[in-house]
Every structure is written in C-alpha cells, then in structure tokens.
Write an enzyme that holds these catalytic residues in place. Structure first.
Site, PDB file in Angstrom:
ATOM      1  CB  THR A 120      -0.956   0.005   1.210  1.00  0.00           C
ATOM      2  OG1 THR A 120      -1.858  -1.098   1.106  1.00  0.00           O
ATOM      3  CG2 THR A 120      -1.744   1.299   1.289  1.00  0.00           C
ATOM      4  CB  SER A 159      -7.425  -2.221  -4.750  1.00  0.00           C
ATOM      5  OG  SER A 159      -6.792  -2.731  -3.591  1.00  0.00           O
ATOM      6  CB  THR A 160      -2.552  -1.574  -2.775  1.00  0.00           C
ATOM      7  OG1 THR A 160      -2.468  -0.195  -2.438  1.00  0.00           O
ATOM      8  CG2 THR A 160      -1.174  -2.216  -2.650  1.00  0.00           C
ATOM      9  CG  ASN A 161      -5.159  -5.661  -2.298  1.00  0.00           C
ATOM     10  OD1 ASN A 161      -4.125  -5.194  -1.833  1.00  0.00           O
ATOM     11  ND2 ASN A 161      -6.237  -5.883  -1.576  1.00  0.00           N
ATOM     12  CB  THR A 206      33.475 -39.374 -13.219  1.00  0.00           C
ATOM     13  OG1 THR A 206      34.311 -40.534 -13.173  1.00  0.00           O
ATOM     14  CG2 THR A 206      33.093 -39.080 -14.666  1.00  0.00           C
ATOM     15  CB  SER A 337      47.720 -13.819   0.494  1.00  0.00           C
ATOM     16  OG  SER A 337      48.101 -13.969   1.843  1.00  0.00           O
ATOM     17  CB  SER A 338      47.246  -9.424   3.939  1.00  0.00           C
ATOM     18  OG  SER A 338      46.848 -10.424   4.869  1.00  0.00           O
ATOM     19  CE  LYS A 343      46.462 -18.552  -1.329  1.00  0.00           C
ATOM     20  NZ  LYS A 343      45.102 -18.065  -1.577  1.00  0.00           N
TER      21      LYS A 343
END
Length: 492
Positions: A120, A159-161, A206, A337-338, A343
């Site tokens: 609404t 209507s909103t509906n 697989t 990486s820190s 990496k």
C-alpha cells in the site's frame, strides 16, 4: 532528511535536517511534515518513518518505478474511455506518468523495499508523486491536491491489490529481458573459449578421479550449452507474468471498477508497454495467487545452481599453480593474500558463487512468502518482489563481471593438459577397444603400481606401436564415437 546509524546499535534513526523546509499534509492518522520539494506526500512520508528495514530503497529498482507509472497511465486511459475521468485530468496524469517512466522522479521513491501493508505504501508513493506533478503542471503547488488527488483520480478504479502486483510483473518482465541479454553474453564468452580450446586435449574426471580424455573445448562448450538452456526456462517463466488482475480492486470482485474496466485496462497496458498482457480468468483467484513469482524465482535458482557449479569447476581447473590441476589460468585480478607473496585468488568465480548462494536463499524467501498468503490476499508480496528483483540484479551484474573479467581472459596450459592425459590411467579406457579388456586391466594395474605411464607400458610390451598409439590418442580419433574395425590383441 537523512538516515544515520546509531552509535551503539545496528538499527537506523531518522534525522530531520533543520535547514530543510517542510509542508504539512494530513491523512487518516493525522498531520505530518513532508519535505517541501518532495513530490511524494504524507502516506509515503509515514512509511519512510515506519519502515527503516533493509536500507534498500524502491529508487534502486527503476523498472519497478516504471511499472507503477505504466499501471497509472493505463488506468487513466481506461477511466477516461469509460467516462470516469475528465480529459484534462487524464492528460495530466498521463504526462506525469511519462515523466516518472523517464526517470525524472526516481529520487522521490524513498521507501524501503521491505514494508508492511501488502505494498500500500508503494502504491500511495506513485499516486502521490503523479498527483503532485499533475497539479504542478496545471499551475498548483505540491501538496495542495487542488485538481488531481492521489486516491480519487490517480488510483481511480484500482486497489493496491491489483495495481501493485501488475507493476511487479511489468518490472520483472523488463528486467528479465536485460538478464537474458547478459546471460547470452556469458554464453558467447564460453563458446568463444570452446572454439579457442577445441584442440587442447585433457583428462575428463568423474568423482574427482581420472575418467577418459576430452578436450578443453568440449568442456567449455558444455558450459555454454548448459546456460543456453536457461534462456528458454527464464522466458517461459516470464510468460506466466502476463496474466494480470487489473480491475480486481480489493479482493477480485471488481468493486468500484466499471464494467469492462479489467479487459480494457489490460488492452491499454499492452499497447503502452508492448507486452501482451491479458486479464486473469478468475480475478478472485488471481489476486492472492503468487504462483508466477514462484515459478520465475525457481528459474533464477536453477540458473544460479548451474552457474555456481561452473564456477566450482573453473576454480578447480585453475587450482595450483604448482600443486593443483593447473589446466587453465584465470586472469589475475588482484593480489590474493596479505601474508603470502605471489598468491593470486580466483576472486571472480568466488564472488559469483556468493551471488548464486544469495539467489538460492532468495528463492526460499519467495517460496515461504508465497505459502504465507491468507484468504483473498498475499500481504508478503513486498519481500517477494524485493527478493526476485535483487536476484535478477545480482545475477546480471555478476554474469557481466564473470564474462568480461574472467572467462574472456582464460588461457590454457596446453602442454600440461596433454602431459596429464599421457600419464593418466584413464587413457586405458580409450585403448580398450584396441587392446582388449584383459590387456587394459593389466596395463592399468602396473601403471598404478609403478607410476609408469600407460602410453609407455603399451609401447614397452609391444601391444601397439608408437604410431598406432599416437593415432588412437589423437583428439579427432579419441573424443567421439568411432565406427572403425579394431584388432584386439588379447594374448600379447
């Protein structure tokens, strides 16, 4: 007016700027200050203050705003044709709706996507914006509602509906078209790589174990075909969104709508949008029904599951570079990486995986919200459309990123791929029609025990010549069904 986080709590508080000017509007609850320059009105303002929930606003989904405006345009045309609306008012509503569709007032839709009231507040947001702009066009100030009112004119016969779910469907159909376009781009990226890698022989697997040889091109073509199937699924599900309930008004009985309104409004909406809308065959059933959302969300989930699986494959195939599969190289996008120098992580497939997880979760939200409908209305539609539009946005952005920042730049480690084939037990399966099952088993067992390649053992025992081995293991001879006669040599 602005939102600021509280210092010690996660929720948000509303701060009214002292420098901003306000007008006063009233509704059923009472009077409320509304920013003077805003095109929305009191009911929108009340919802802004009531629903500070997700921080994701209606203004973030312009197709939804356009859908709302299309509904109001079609309704105005229909009401005028049926003699319910003055021509000048109709024209003002239509022109204001067109401006909303052009994106001129996106900032005037400040509502949180998650809200109570079955939409609404959103319906009144568009009603107020169009009414205020229409009045302004006719020489009156915002908030006066001198000629055009949100409820009596912009929301006439609605209507909103029925207006809200119809706008949802317009938004979803339009966004689906964009999503399919991006999906096609990703498919094309995989297909281009498939062509580039068509002669790169590698091992298929697989259960993460060596299986039989294939080409990297075949693997990437399979990715393309898998996603291609989803275009049809998405478009088929989108067709379900063409059934609308305009004219149903509150619960589907059509109270306060003129005879013929429902059919004429669907026709006008089709002309305006270019989509072939039709009136649902039973408006009382259609008003609480959310089956189309469930189906479309399911199609999004299906695609997300498949994309996530593909991302898993890309991360596996690029794992390493020294201690993994190392069959392909993903574009290096950023340091990984820190603490570990050199990496580089597969950040694009990783972010795409996370997007897919969110889409899968959103689908569950849609499912639960659809189930929660009661009697003649499902009040949970706001979270359903939020979940669906968010999933579409995330997938669209993610797939575009995946295509341009990952798939397009993938390269193959061709020599390494071929070396793994030649050193794999799996090529015994390809040799089986030529040397027999008994010889194949013997060679496979010794290869496993000694670490010697299958290729070398077949040559060592003079089961096949090097020329014969090279011919059999040529990609063109090994990667598709062969009809040639073979000469088993079981006793060598």
């Amino acid at each position: 007016m602005e939102f600021r986080p509280q210092s010690k709590k996660s929720n948000w508080i509303l701060i009214k700027s002292t420098a901003m000017k306000y007008r006063v509007e009233s509704d059923l609850i009472g009077e409320l200050q509304v920013p003077e320059e805003a095109y929305y009105g009191v009911q929108t303002q009340r919802a802004v203050e009531n629903f500070q929930i997700s921080g994701v606003l209606l203004s973030g989904f312009p197709h939804f705003i356009k859908g709302l405006a299309y509904v109001k345009w079609a309704a105005a045309e229909t009401n005028f044709t049926l003699g319910l609306l003055d021509e000048n008012i109709k024209n003002a509503i239509v022109e204001a709706s067109k401006e909303v569709i052009d994106g001129k007032f996106d900032h005037d839709f400040p509502l949180d996507m998650i809200q109570g009231g079955a939409g609404t507040s959103t319906n009144m947001n568009i009603n107020e914006v169009i009414a205020n702009r229409a009045n302004e066009m006719m020489g009156y100030s915002k908030g006066s509602y001198e000629v055009v009112t949100p409820n009596d004119h912009v929301n006439l016969s609605q209507s909103t509906n029925d207006a809200y779910p119809t706008a949802i469907k317009i938004a979803a159909i339009a966004t689906n078209q964009q999503l399919v376009t991006v999906l096609q781009q990703l498919i094309q990226s995989f297909r281009a790589k498939a062509e580039s890698f068509r002669n790169v022989i590698k091992m298929g697997r697989t259960q993460l174990q060596d299986a039989v040889p294939m080409t990297l091109g075949q693997e990437f073509e399979a990715f393309a075909v898998s996603l291609e199937d989803d275009i049809e699924r998405l478009n088929q599900s989108a067709l379900l969104l063409l059934d609308i309930n305009m004219g149903a008004t509150a619960i589907g009985t059509g109270l306060n709508a003129a005879p013929g309104y429902a059919t004429l409004c669907a026709e006008n909406l089709s002309i305006i949008t270019g989509y072939k809308f039709k009136t649902a065959r039973n408006l009382i059933e259609a008003t609480p029904d959310t089956g189309a959302y469930v189906s479309y969300s399911s199609a999004l989930k299906r695609m997300a599951v498949k994309i996530s699986k593909i991302c898993n494959d890309l991360r596996l195939l690029s794992s390493g570079p020294r201690c993994g599969f190392n069959e392909i190289n993903l574009p290096a996008m950023q340091p990984g990486s820190s603490i570990m120098p050199g990496k580089v992580n597969p950040v694009i497939p990783e972010v795409m995986n996370q997007i897919c997880f969110k889409v899968i979760g959103n689908d569950l939200t849609v499912t639960l919200a659809a189930e929660a409908g009661q009697l003649q209305l499902n009040v949970m539609e706001p979270v359903m459309i939020f979940s669906i539009l968010e999933s579409m946005m995330l997938l669209s952005n993610g797939m575009q990123t995946m295509a341009t920042k990952c798939v397009d730049g993938i390269t193959a480690n061709e020599a390494h791929c071929k070396a793994m084939v030649m050193n794999s037990i799996g090529i015994v399966t390809a040799l089986n029609p030529y040397i027999g099952y008994k010889n194949s088993t013997k060679i496979a067992k010794e290869a496993l025990e000694t670490g010697t390649s299958v290729y070398d053992l077949v040559i060592k025992y003079n089961i096949l010549s090097m020329e014969e081995m090279d011919r059999i293991l040529d990609p063109e001879n090994m990667l598709a069904p062969q009809m040639e006669k073979v000469n088993h040599q079981p006793n060598k």
